[in-house]
Design a protein around this motif. Structure first.
Motif, mmCIF file in Angstrom:
data_model
loop_
_atom_site.group_PDB
_atom_site.id
_atom_site.type_symbol
_atom_site.label_atom_id
_atom_site.label_comp_id
_atom_site.label_asym_id
_atom_site.label_seq_id
_atom_site.Cartn_x
_atom_site.Cartn_y
_atom_site.Cartn_z
ATOM 1 N N ALA A 75 45.832 31.872 5.005
ATOM 2 C CA ALA A 75 44.913 30.898 4.411
ATOM 3 C C ALA A 75 45.131 29.486 4.921
ATOM 4 O O ALA A 75 44.300 28.600 4.658
ATOM 5 N N SER A 76 46.212 29.268 5.650
ATOM 6 C CA SER A 76 46.509 27.919 6.145
ATOM 7 C C SER A 76 46.631 27.857 7.655
ATOM 8 O O SER A 76 46.898 26.780 8.200
ATOM 9 N N SER A 77 46.419 28.988 8.352
ATOM 10 C CA SER A 77 46.490 28.987 9.815
ATOM 11 C C SER A 77 45.230 28.363 10.387
ATOM 12 O O SER A 77 44.111 28.726 10.013
ATOM 13 N N LEU A 78 45.405 27.450 11.335
ATOM 14 C CA LEU A 78 44.296 26.634 11.813
ATOM 15 C C LEU A 78 43.136 27.468 12.342
ATOM 16 O O LEU A 78 41.980 27.231 11.978
ATOM 17 N N PHE A 79 43.403 28.445 13.203
ATOM 18 C CA PHE A 79 42.317 29.226 13.796
ATOM 19 C C PHE A 79 41.566 30.024 12.746
ATOM 20 O O PHE A 79 40.348 30.140 12.793
ATOM 21 N N TRP A 80 42.285 30.630 11.811
ATOM 22 C CA TRP A 80 41.613 31.433 10.785
ATOM 23 C C TRP A 80 40.750 30.545 9.895
ATOM 24 O O TRP A 80 39.588 30.863 9.623
ATOM 25 N N LEU A 81 41.313 29.449 9.450
ATOM 26 C CA LEU A 81 40.559 28.521 8.596
ATOM 27 C C LEU A 81 39.332 27.988 9.311
ATOM 28 O O LEU A 81 38.225 27.969 8.756
ATOM 29 N N PRO A 89 41.587 8.634 12.764
ATOM 30 C CA PRO A 89 42.172 8.673 11.417
ATOM 31 C C PRO A 89 42.285 10.080 10.850
ATOM 32 O O PRO A 89 43.204 10.352 10.065
ATOM 33 N N TRP A 90 41.387 10.964 11.238
ATOM 34 C CA TRP A 90 41.441 12.332 10.722
ATOM 35 C C TRP A 90 42.615 13.098 11.321
ATOM 36 O O TRP A 90 43.303 13.852 10.610
ATOM 37 N N PHE A 91 42.865 12.911 12.624
ATOM 38 C CA PHE A 91 44.036 13.527 13.233
ATOM 39 C C PHE A 91 45.327 12.916 12.686
ATOM 40 O O PHE A 91 46.326 13.613 12.485
ATOM 41 N N MET A 92 45.303 11.621 12.462
ATOM 42 C CA MET A 92 46.475 10.967 11.878
ATOM 43 C C MET A 92 46.754 11.512 10.477
ATOM 44 O O MET A 92 47.909 11.743 10.092
ATOM 45 N N ALA A 150 45.350 19.833 6.338
ATOM 46 C CA ALA A 150 45.324 19.267 7.695
ATOM 47 C C ALA A 150 44.175 19.853 8.508
ATOM 48 O O ALA A 150 43.464 19.127 9.220
ATOM 49 N N THR A 151 43.975 21.155 8.409
ATOM 50 C CA THR A 151 42.873 21.787 9.139
ATOM 51 C C THR A 151 41.530 21.252 8.673
ATOM 52 O O THR A 151 40.641 20.944 9.480
ATOM 53 N N HIS A 152 41.350 21.122 7.369
ATOM 54 C CA HIS A 152 40.086 20.606 6.851
ATOM 55 C C HIS A 152 39.893 19.133 7.192
ATOM 56 O O HIS A 152 38.757 18.672 7.336
ATOM 57 N N SER A 153 40.970 18.410 7.349
ATOM 58 C CA SER A 153 40.860 17.024 7.809
ATOM 59 C C SER A 153 40.311 16.985 9.236
ATOM 60 O O SER A 153 39.411 16.190 9.554
ATOM 61 N N ILE A 154 40.835 17.857 10.095
ATOM 62 C CA ILE A 154 40.362 17.918 11.479
ATOM 63 C C ILE A 154 38.898 18.344 11.528
ATOM 64 O O ILE A 154 38.088 17.784 12.281
ATOM 65 N N ALA A 203 36.596 17.998 9.125
ATOM 66 C CA ALA A 203 35.749 16.931 8.585
ATOM 67 C C ALA A 203 35.567 15.806 9.596
ATOM 68 O O ALA A 203 34.487 15.216 9.714
ATOM 69 N N GLY A 204 36.612 15.522 10.349
ATOM 70 C CA GLY A 204 36.535 14.456 11.339
ATOM 71 C C GLY A 204 35.644 14.777 12.520
ATOM 72 O O GLY A 204 35.258 13.884 13.281
ATOM 73 N N SER A 205 35.271 16.052 12.672
ATOM 74 C CA SER A 205 34.432 16.445 13.799
ATOM 75 C C SER A 205 32.958 16.158 13.565
ATOM 76 O O SER A 205 32.135 16.379 14.463
ATOM 77 N N GLU A 206 32.579 15.653 12.405
ATOM 78 C CA GLU A 206 31.163 15.492 12.080
ATOM 79 C C GLU A 206 30.455 14.502 13.004
ATOM 80 O O GLU A 206 29.303 14.738 13.397
ATOM 81 N N LEU A 207 31.108 13.421 13.363
ATOM 82 C CA LEU A 207 30.473 12.465 14.265
ATOM 83 C C LEU A 207 30.155 13.121 15.603
ATOM 84 O O LEU A 207 29.056 12.958 16.147
ATOM 85 N N TYR A 208 31.110 13.881 16.129
ATOM 86 C CA TYR A 208 30.891 14.629 17.360
ATOM 87 C C TYR A 208 29.802 15.685 17.165
ATOM 88 O O TYR A 208 28.935 15.867 18.023
ATOM 89 N N GLY A 209 29.831 16.363 16.027
ATOM 90 C CA GLY A 209 28.874 17.420 15.767
ATOM 91 C C GLY A 209 27.446 16.909 15.695
ATOM 92 O O GLY A 209 26.523 17.543 16.223
#
Length: 558
Positions: A127-133, A391-394, A430-434, A436-442
């Motif tokens: 439930a917390s592995s980056l690829f699965w999430l 900031p999202w990666f940070m 942390a995964t959800h932060s990454i 969420a931060g992709s929205e500008l790119y998306g």
């Protein structure tokens, strides 16, 4: 008497509370981002067209026959659209539910085979592995396949354990056969080939020949074909060209031949495992090493789990077609192996892991601003997106660091369940932060900022062209197909069957566009920047409706 907090795994209330929170947060996050092309837009649009047309047999994209993949994802998305309307979370609901199913089944298999603590740890790791999430938050085929493959693996493990009753073995094996059938409907023959190969290799390595007598083959095959076969028969009857393209081109040629623009080195997936298994990657070598130990009893579940993970990894590493999502089905197996290691690891080993995790988080905090300061991008929009990501990666790095430090504190106080939970929460957030931060790119990739200007130009009879490109997500958001001009790519096979659905030559389009302009007929086109300059040099009548760094929208009337 209430259980001490360190015995989290022994509390059913705690286990169900954690799973409930995971479900709620996972479902909530499905709708907070734009559908990013190509995959998310493609599969959302295919489902929208299926829902709008009422044709549940012949799958189409942009109204063109599209047989690259089976229909399970399209069916589920179309049903979701029918029930809840069109939108982002609706387009991702099936993959989100498959991700949740995978976590639940992995935890349950761990519980049934190895005890409640391993079950808790396996669920938390997955439930917390980056690829699965991340895969569970993206509308693509990878999680749909992985969810059904996980159902196959975990049902097989539960059915084959030595203490299973005959009734349990039969029922869970029928679930396993159903899982394989759904995996075939999700992405093709690998849903059967991969589990079959794993079973053969396991029986060879374990010398467990009797497992073949416990598979309920006759009943299982009846279930398998009852689920998997009907669509393949119906689609072939309606579209005789489908079987060769699907089975030969999309399976054997894609696996064996180059030319699909998806090649990668033998180390391709090895590199991807590092971010994919965060925050647990530091435990992978020890987990794999510990899994080779033989257990008491006839059935060797650790070995089967290991064979599943290693064979599928090597299978896709050998393939000439490689994409990151291909190895998502191995993560439930890796989660089970990691949980087994955590359960048997010494306190010192777990403390070292927590310390390494804290250092990793600190390294991310240091590396991100330095990397972004020296990185270059193709255009200003990419630079803005990258800087917006900082900031999202940070935040992700900070969460990993704090999670490692808190886990270290819990281990010092002999609260091992809370230590594992802390790392899992840090990885989840942390995964959800990454993401969420992709929205500008998306938004930039999808072009959704241009929607108001485009929609203002469109009427029911307006012809909408797409010149030299196909915008996967824009088509979905505009709720209508486009007329392709000088573009084939993934539509090549479909356009061989239906050539009238596109304009192959740019000159033909220019003639039609100019003629419509002279007659006062309103046309709109989506074009790339270089195509716009080409048309401008030709003197084609154009009015710029909207533009960004990736595309321009033009109309033929002033």
């Amino acid at each position: 008497m209430s259980l001490p907090v360190r015995e989290l795994h022994a509390s059913k209330a705690a286990m169900w509370t954690l799973f409930g929170l995971f479900v709620v947060l996972t479902l909530y996050a499905l709708g907070i981002r734009t559908l990013v092309p190509p995959d998310e837009g493609r599969y959302a649009e295919m489902a929208r067209e299926m829902f709008a047309s009422g044709d549940w047999i012949t799958t189409r994209l942009n109204d063109i026959k599209y047989f690259e993949k089976p229909p399970l994802q399209t069916w589920m998305n179309a049903l979701t659209f029918a029930a809840f309307g069109l939108g982002e979370w609706q387009a991702r609901l099936w993959t989100g539910l498959c991700g949740i199913l995978g976590v639940g089944m992995t935890a349950w298999a761990g519980h049934k085979l190895f005890g409640p603590r391993v079950g808790l740890y396996a669920g938390l790791v997955l439930a917390s592995s980056l690829f699965w999430l991340a895969s569970g938050q993206i509308n693509s085929l990878d999680m749909g396949l992985s969810g059904m493959m996980t159902l196959t693996l975990t049902s097989l493990l539960i059915a084959q354990r030595d203490e299973a009753s005959e009734r349990e073995r039969r029922n869970w094996m029928l679930v396993c056969w159903a899982g394989m059938a759904l995996a075939v409907l999700a992405k093709g023959l690998i849903g059967l080939v991969l589990p079959g190969a794993v079973l053969i290799l396991y029986s060879l390595f374990a010398r467990d020949w009797r497992i073949w007598t416990r598979l309920h083959l006759v009943k299982g095959m009846l279930v398998f074909f009852a689920i998997a076969a009907p669509w393949f028969v119906l689609v072939a009857l309606r579209n005789p060209e489908q079987p060769y393209f699907f089975f030969v081109h999309e399976h054997f040629q894609r696996f064996l031949l180059k030319g699909h623009k998806r090649e990668g080195g033998w180390y391709y997936f090895l590199v991807l495992l590092v971010p994919g298994l965060l925050p647990w990657i530091a435990l992978l070598p020890q987990s794999l090493a510990a899994s080779v130990q033989r257990q008491a009893g006839a059935f060797q579940p650790r070995l089967m789990i290991l064979v599943w993970a290693v064979f599928i990894f090597l299978f896709f590493s050998y393939s000439t077609s490689k994409l990151p999502g291909y190895i998502v089905p191995i993560f439930p197996a890796l989660a089970l192996l990691t949980a087994l290691f955590l359960d048997g690891a010494s306190r010192r080993q777990r403390m070292i892991f927590a310390g390494v995790l804290a250092v990793l988080g600190l390294s991310i905090l240091v590396a991100v601003p330095v990397t972004l300061a020296v990185i270059t991008a193709r255009d200003e929009a990419h630079l803005v997106a990258l800087r917006g990501y900082q900031p999202w990666f940070m935040a992700a790095g900070g969460l990993i660091m704090v999670g490692g430090l808190l886990a270290l504190l819990h281990e010092r106080r002999s609260r091992r369940d809370l230590a594992v939970l802390t790392v899992a929460v840090a990885g989840f957030l942390a995964t959800h932060s990454i993401l969420a931060g992709s929205e500008l790119y998306g938004r930039n990739r999808a072009g959704t900022d241009l929607l108001p200007q485009i929609q203002a130009e469109l009427k029911a009879d307006t012809k909408l062209y797409s010149v030299g490109i196909y915008e996967q997500s824009l088509t979905f958001y505009l709720r209508r197909p486009v007329i392709l001009v000088s573009y084939t790519d993934e539509f090549a096979f479909g356009l061989e069957q239906q050539p009238e659905l596109s304009i192959p030559l740019l000159e033909t389009f220019v003639t039609q566009w100019t003629r419509d302009a002279a007659a006062g007929v309103h046309d709109v086109a989506i074009i790339s920047l270089d195509r716009y300059e080409d048309l401008k040099h030709r003197g084609v009548p154009m009015r710029v409706v909207a533009k960004d760094t990736r595309r321009i929208i033009i109309a033929n009337l002033q």
